[in-house]
Design an enzyme around this catalytic site. Structure first.
Site, PDB file in Angstrom:
ATOM      1  N   SER A 126       1.053  -1.332  -0.239  1.00 16.01           N
ATOM      2  CA  SER A 126      -0.179   0.066  -0.002  1.00 16.01           C
ATOM      3  C   SER A 126       0.969   1.334  -0.210  1.00 16.01           C
ATOM      4  O   SER A 126       2.548   1.182   0.826  1.00 16.01           O
ATOM      5  CB  SER A 126      -0.863   0.333   1.573  1.00 16.01           C
ATOM      6  OG  SER A 126      -1.366   1.253   1.718  1.00 16.01           O
ATOM      7  N   TYR A 151      -1.598  -0.464  10.879  1.00 18.44           N
ATOM      8  CA  TYR A 151      -1.848  -0.956  10.512  1.00 18.44           C
ATOM      9  C   TYR A 151      -0.738  -0.783   8.536  1.00 18.44           C
ATOM     10  O   TYR A 151       0.266  -1.101   8.476  1.00 18.44           O
ATOM     11  CB  TYR A 151      -2.765  -0.746   9.058  1.00 18.44           C
ATOM     12  CG  TYR A 151      -3.307  -0.824   7.405  1.00 18.44           C
ATOM     13  CD1 TYR A 151      -3.089   0.087   6.655  1.00 18.44           C
ATOM     14  CD2 TYR A 151      -3.719  -2.247   7.780  1.00 18.44           C
ATOM     15  CE1 TYR A 151      -2.830  -0.206   5.599  1.00 18.44           C
ATOM     16  CE2 TYR A 151      -3.349  -2.438   6.292  1.00 18.44           C
ATOM     17  CZ  TYR A 151      -3.598  -1.502   5.058  1.00 18.44           C
ATOM     18  OH  TYR A 151      -3.841  -1.293   3.214  1.00 18.44           O
ATOM     19  N   LYS A 155       2.413  -3.218   6.676  1.00 16.28           N
ATOM     20  CA  LYS A 155       2.590  -3.363   6.225  1.00 16.28           C
ATOM     21  C   LYS A 155       4.089  -3.206   5.121  1.00 16.28           C
ATOM     22  O   LYS A 155       4.789  -4.049   3.985  1.00 16.28           O
ATOM     23  CB  LYS A 155       2.265  -2.046   4.978  1.00 16.28           C
ATOM     24  CG  LYS A 155       0.680  -2.756   4.456  1.00 16.28           C
ATOM     25  CD  LYS A 155       0.398  -4.163   3.642  1.00 16.28           C
ATOM     26  CE  LYS A 155      -1.129  -4.128   3.771  1.00 16.28           C
ATOM     27  NZ  LYS A 155      -1.205  -5.070   2.920  1.00 16.28           N
TER      28      LYS A 155
END
Ligand code: WQD
Length: 342
Positions: A126, A151, A155
């Site tokens: 992302s 989050y 990643k």
């Protein structure tokens, strides 16, 4: 026909990618414990492609269950790994759950790649890994900044784990950094099914327009952008999906120069929140009930992609415009309502 394991195949991007893989000559199986998705979405995949996709209802954090899948499918020739929790807000409240789930599942898949000699691995990353970039467009060489949420941190850590693992194994990996995936398949047979109140902009817009939400907030209009609202690179989910097929072929044809390559998946255009809302109102002929609220913690002011590397090396070219993204998102919301009223 090469068999591809798609983890999180019942999810939004996973299901769209399965459609593209099937339409490009791959055989596909899914692994999804449906903790954040429904197996019904694979019925939509079948309506589009005419092909049934088997979903293995397993928790990828369970190594034995994951190994069993590979033992039962010795002909897996590649993996696309989507399965992960992805709510920025939830990750702030439950960081350990995010670290355990998102990293635990990755560890097990990489172990199975080694044990079962699966050396083609495409990872769902992302643009969140860039944090709040000093400027846009960002290239794949733009320095990574401290993630704004657990989050985003999962990643970043996942990318690093993959980059270190490929050095010690035969795995050839690609990291795909999505910008903001939105919209639905043009057939209107599959789309995003948010759980609870949507955190993301486009489902918030369509749910407000259809009346599921009474009103939505624009989180801030005092940013240093064209109109004061945040800027993002919105990209149609079907364009994102096709990039995965191209990435797999890039690895299968051994076009990769290194064992782990990174690609930005964005249109290269930045649009503000208010511009997205105006575009939605134009295509839906639906004035949107929104108010200007305060800024949202962790929001990046502006980020959009330099996607030249994806275009040149993968041969990827985004097809859908912002109007298409809004139209397909709206069509899908209308369909969800129609089905709810049946
Ligand atoms: C976009 C803009 C909001 C809702 C996140 C993750 C990213 C990816 C996509 C998983 C922001 C504004 C939103 C609303 C608003 N997720 N907004 N009112 O935050 O860019 O990215 O989701 O892969 O990794 O970080 O997307 O859609 O939440 O927000 O004004 O009701 O819309 O402030 O400026 P974001 P978003």
């Amino acid at each position: 026909m090469k068999k591809i394991l798609v983890t999180g195949g019942c999810g939004y991007i996973g299901s769209h990618t399965i459609v593209d893989l099937l339409q490009n000559g791959f055989e596909v199986i899914s692994a999804d414990n449906n903790s954040r998705s429904t197996p019904a979405i694979l019925e939509g995949v079948e309506r589009i492609t005419g092909k049934k996709v088997k979903n293995y209802f397993i928790d990828l954090c369970n190594l034995e269950d994951t190994r069993r899948l590979f033992i039962d499918n010795p002909d897996i020739s590649g993996i696309i790994h989507f399965a992960a929790f992805k709510s920025v807000g939830e990750s702030v409240e439950k960081p350990l759950m995010y670290f355990e789930n998102n990293l635990g599942s990755l560890f097990n898949l990489l172990k199975c790649c080694t044990e079962f000699s699966v050396d083609t691995f495409v990872f769902s990353s992302s643009c969140t890994v860039y944090g709040n970039p000093d400027q846009s467009p960002v290239t794949e060489e733009t320095p990574i900044k401290m993630a704004e949420s657990p989050y985003g941190y999962t990643k970043q850590m996942s990318e690093e784990i993959i980059q270190q693992t490929v050095k010690a194994t035969n795995i050839q990996a690609i990291l795909l950094r999505y910008f903001n995936p939105v919209g639905a398949h043009p057939s209107n047979q599959i789309g995003e099914v948010p759980i609870g109140r949507p955190a993301n902009l486009v489902p918030a817009i369509t749910q407000t327009a259809i009346g599921k939400l009474s009103q939505m907030q624009v989180y801030g209009n005092d940013y240093p952008t064209r109109d004061g609202s945040c800027m993002r690179d919105y990209i149609h989910v079907s364009d994102i999906a096709h990039a995965h097929t191209l990435a797999l072929n890039y690895l299968i044809e051994k076009n990769n120069k290194t064992n782990c390559e990174i690609f930005n998946l964005g249109t290269g255009n930045g649009y503000t929140v208010l511009e997205v809302i105006k575009t939605f109102e134009k295509i839906s002929e639906h004035p949107l009930n929104y108010v200007i609220g305060g800024r949202r913690n962790g929001d990046v002011v502006a980020i959009y992609a330099n996607n030249e590397k994806s275009q040149q090396l993968l041969g990827w070219k985004p097809q859908y415009t912002l109007e298409d993204m809004m139209q397909t998102a709206w069509n899908w919301e209308l369909k969800l309502k129609e089905e709810q009223n049946k």
